[in-house]
Design a protein around this motif. Structure first.
Motif, PDB file in Angstrom:
ATOM      1  N   CYS A 247     -74.239-132.556 -22.376  1.00  2.00           N
ATOM      2  CA  CYS A 247     -75.779-131.697 -22.371  1.00  2.00           C
ATOM      3  C   CYS A 247     -76.841-131.123 -22.183  1.00  2.00           C
ATOM      4  O   CYS A 247     -77.404-130.791 -22.181  1.00  2.00           O
ATOM      5  CB  CYS A 247     -76.167-133.100 -23.369  1.00  2.00           C
ATOM      6  N   SER A 248     -76.793-131.593 -20.351  1.00  3.46           N
ATOM      7  CA  SER A 248     -77.900-130.896 -19.397  1.00  3.46           C
ATOM      8  C   SER A 248     -77.384-131.543 -17.942  1.00  3.46           C
ATOM      9  O   SER A 248     -76.521-132.397 -17.775  1.00  3.46           O
ATOM     10  CB  SER A 248     -79.371-131.214 -19.625  1.00  3.46           C
ATOM     11  N   ILE A 249     -78.097-130.043 -17.466  1.00  6.83           N
ATOM     12  CA  ILE A 249     -77.572-130.907 -15.619  1.00  6.83           C
ATOM     13  C   ILE A 249     -78.362-131.074 -14.773  1.00  6.83           C
ATOM     14  O   ILE A 249     -79.717-130.594 -15.211  1.00  6.83           O
ATOM     15  CB  ILE A 249     -77.406-128.726 -15.203  1.00  6.83           C
ATOM     16  N   HIS A 250     -78.307-132.541 -13.942  1.00  2.00           N
ATOM     17  CA  HIS A 250     -79.069-132.629 -13.578  1.00  2.00           C
ATOM     18  C   HIS A 250     -78.508-132.986 -11.787  1.00  2.00           C
ATOM     19  O   HIS A 250     -79.385-133.086 -10.925  1.00  2.00           O
ATOM     20  CB  HIS A 250     -80.079-134.756 -13.939  1.00  2.00           C
TER      21      HIS A 250
ATOM     22  N   GLU B 194     -78.633-122.288 -22.543  1.00  2.00           N
ATOM     23  CA  GLU B 194     -80.019-122.111 -23.119  1.00  2.00           C
ATOM     24  C   GLU B 194     -80.816-121.565 -23.385  1.00  2.00           C
ATOM     25  O   GLU B 194     -81.400-122.142 -21.969  1.00  2.00           O
ATOM     26  CB  GLU B 194     -79.815-123.278 -24.411  1.00  2.00           C
ATOM     27  N   MET B 195     -81.568-119.703 -23.865  1.00  2.00           N
ATOM     28  CA  MET B 195     -82.569-119.765 -23.570  1.00  2.00           C
ATOM     29  C   MET B 195     -83.658-119.967 -24.092  1.00  2.00           C
ATOM     30  O   MET B 195     -83.803-119.918 -25.155  1.00  2.00           O
ATOM     31  CB  MET B 195     -82.912-118.246 -23.437  1.00  2.00           C
TER      32      MET B 195
ATOM     33  N   PHE C 139     -79.997-126.108 -18.624  1.00  4.11           N
ATOM     34  CA  PHE C 139     -81.214-126.266 -17.491  1.00  4.11           C
ATOM     35  C   PHE C 139     -82.242-126.339 -18.311  1.00  4.11           C
ATOM     36  O   PHE C 139     -82.959-126.816 -17.354  1.00  4.11           O
ATOM     37  CB  PHE C 139     -81.397-124.849 -15.923  1.00  4.11           C
ATOM     38  N   GLU C 140     -82.471-126.335 -19.397  1.00  3.51           N
ATOM     39  CA  GLU C 140     -83.815-126.662 -20.256  1.00  3.51           C
ATOM     40  C   GLU C 140     -83.753-127.208 -21.447  1.00  3.51           C
ATOM     41  O   GLU C 140     -82.805-126.722 -22.092  1.00  3.51           O
ATOM     42  CB  GLU C 140     -85.023-125.513 -20.415  1.00  3.51           C
ATOM     43  N   LYS C 141     -84.582-127.885 -21.812  1.00  5.69           N
ATOM     44  CA  LYS C 141     -83.853-128.905 -22.932  1.00  5.69           C
ATOM     45  C   LYS C 141     -85.717-129.260 -23.593  1.00  5.69           C
ATOM     46  O   LYS C 141     -86.675-129.453 -23.736  1.00  5.69           O
ATOM     47  CB  LYS C 141     -84.037-130.410 -22.420  1.00  5.69           C
TER      48      LYS C 141
ATOM     49  N   ARG D  22     -87.658-132.862 -19.276  1.00  6.49           N
ATOM     50  CA  ARG D  22     -87.954-131.029 -19.669  1.00  6.49           C
ATOM     51  C   ARG D  22     -86.785-130.162 -19.348  1.00  6.49           C
ATOM     52  O   ARG D  22     -86.133-128.976 -19.508  1.00  6.49           O
ATOM     53  CB  ARG D  22     -88.846-130.385 -19.544  1.00  6.49           C
ATOM     54  N   GLY D  23     -85.717-130.991 -17.894  1.00  6.68           N
ATOM     55  CA  GLY D  23     -84.273-129.998 -18.178  1.00  6.68           C
ATOM     56  C   GLY D  23     -84.796-129.881 -16.233  1.00  6.68           C
ATOM     57  O   GLY D  23     -86.101-130.259 -15.463  1.00  6.68           O
TER      58      GLY D  23
END
Length: 354
Positions: free
Chosen positions: A60-63, A142-143, A94-96, A104-105
């Motif tokens: 879902c996101s990179i951390h 995602e932009m 990278f952005e949520k 927020r990513g």
């Protein structure tokens, strides 16, 4: 004189211009060539001239930088084994966008502590994109912030605009100038009209304000992006991946003069936010393609090394390879259902067209 501006600004921190950060993390000619080839292949799949399907697969996101490279190495092996029927693209978000509050990513808060070291986040995101591409896997993201693409767009092979921003004219204008194929998600309510209108808008010339490579404010005039497409992600009223839903989406796109191309998100509303149900959605995607639906161009999976999710807590270490945003299926399940989908896709000449 009474102060009239910046009344709620605590601090203004200069940000290095895009060209400086690109020079610090340059892309070599071989990697650049691979990214160009991946973009060409994705464009052909989106326009259905290449009958393979896209698989946008990843967390879902990179951390965590180390975990994401391990995931990319595994995905590379799998991608090579299914490449005759699928082109796997690694999801690197990278952005949520947030409905209210939350992390927020990686770009905005790379240290996971609310410090918002944004330049560190941009540099880290660029390095991660570059290294994943060097592993040999195309990357999709995602932009969200309209300035961030100036720092990373040369390393991206596919992109998306999410359900919360598809209606935004700023993001439609940005999409019209991006150099990569881009999918618009339907609204969180499940409404398709906003996303279809976004595709039509982004396919036309536009202008928007951004920053140039030297960091100066500039007006960008675009040609329009001919490779925008629809992503069905379900909504508050339930899933929208069934045959009737896809047919409705295709008819709506055709009515607006848009060549139908639909990616089905197996997560979010389509699995009723039960991540382990993503396999059901992917099975339906394969069935619909085998029944002759040539408008389906791909699928998305939220997947990481290990299943589930975890919260970020102060002074508590994070479990390795587990999402800190939406829950994901683990790698073993990811590999199993992608292999099953690959085996289940029959050759085009054998498909049953009604």
């Amino acid at each position: 004189m009474k102060k009239m501006s910046d009344l709620h600004i605590q601090e203004i921190i200069p940000l290095s211009p895009p060209q400086k950060i690109k020079d610090d993390e340059p892309v070599d000619e071989q990697t650049l060539s691979h990214i160009s080839q991946w973009r060409d292949q994705i464009e052909e799949i989106i326009h259905r001239r290449d009958k393979r399907i896209l698989g946008i697969v990843g967390p879902c996101s990179i951390h965590d930088e180390n975990a994401i490279y391990e995931y990319a190495e595994r995905l590379k092996v799998l991608a090579d084994q299914v490449k005759d029927r699928m082109l796997l693209v690694m999801r690197a978000y990278f952005e949520k966008p947030r409905t209210v509050l939350g992390w927020r990513g990686l770009v905005l808060d790379p240290h996971l502590d609310g410090s918002y070291a944004i330049e560190d986040g941009i540099r880290l995101a660029r390095r991660i994109l570059l290294n994943i591409s060097k592993i040999g896997v195309p990357v999709g993201t995602e932009m969200l912030d309209p300035i961030i693409p100036q720092y990373i767009d040369d390393l991206v092979s596919w992109s998306a605009v999410g359900a919360r921003t598809a209606e935004s004219q700023v993001h439609r204008n940005l999409a019209s100038g991006l150099s990569v194929p881009l999918g618009f998600k339907n609204s969180t309510s499940g409404n398709l009209t906003n996303a279809v209108n976004a595709i039509k808008s982004a396919g036309s010339p536009a202008s928007f304000i951004g920053v140039d490579p030297k960091g100066m404010a500039a007006v960008y005039r675009t040609t329009g992006n001919p490779y925008c497409h629809l992503i069905l992600r379900g909504g508050s009223n339930g899933p929208n991946y069934y045959e009737d839903d896809v047919e409705e989406a295709v008819m709506l796109m055709e009515k607006e003069g848009i060549t139908p191309s639909v990616i089905i998100d197996c997560s979010h509303g389509n699995c009723n936010k039960r991540y382990y149900r993503q396999r059901r959605v992917l099975r339906s995607v394969v069935d619909q393609i085998n029944l002759g639906n040539s408008s389906i161009s791909g699928f998305m999976l939220e997947s990481y090394l290990y299943e589930g999710r975890q919260d970020v807590r102060e002074n508590q270490p994070l479990a390795y390879g587990v999402s800190i945003t939406d829950p994901c299926i683990g790698w073993d399940e990811t590999e199993r259902i992608i292999r099953k989908a690959h085996e289940g896709l029959i050759r085009e000449e054998e498909r049953w067209y009604e």
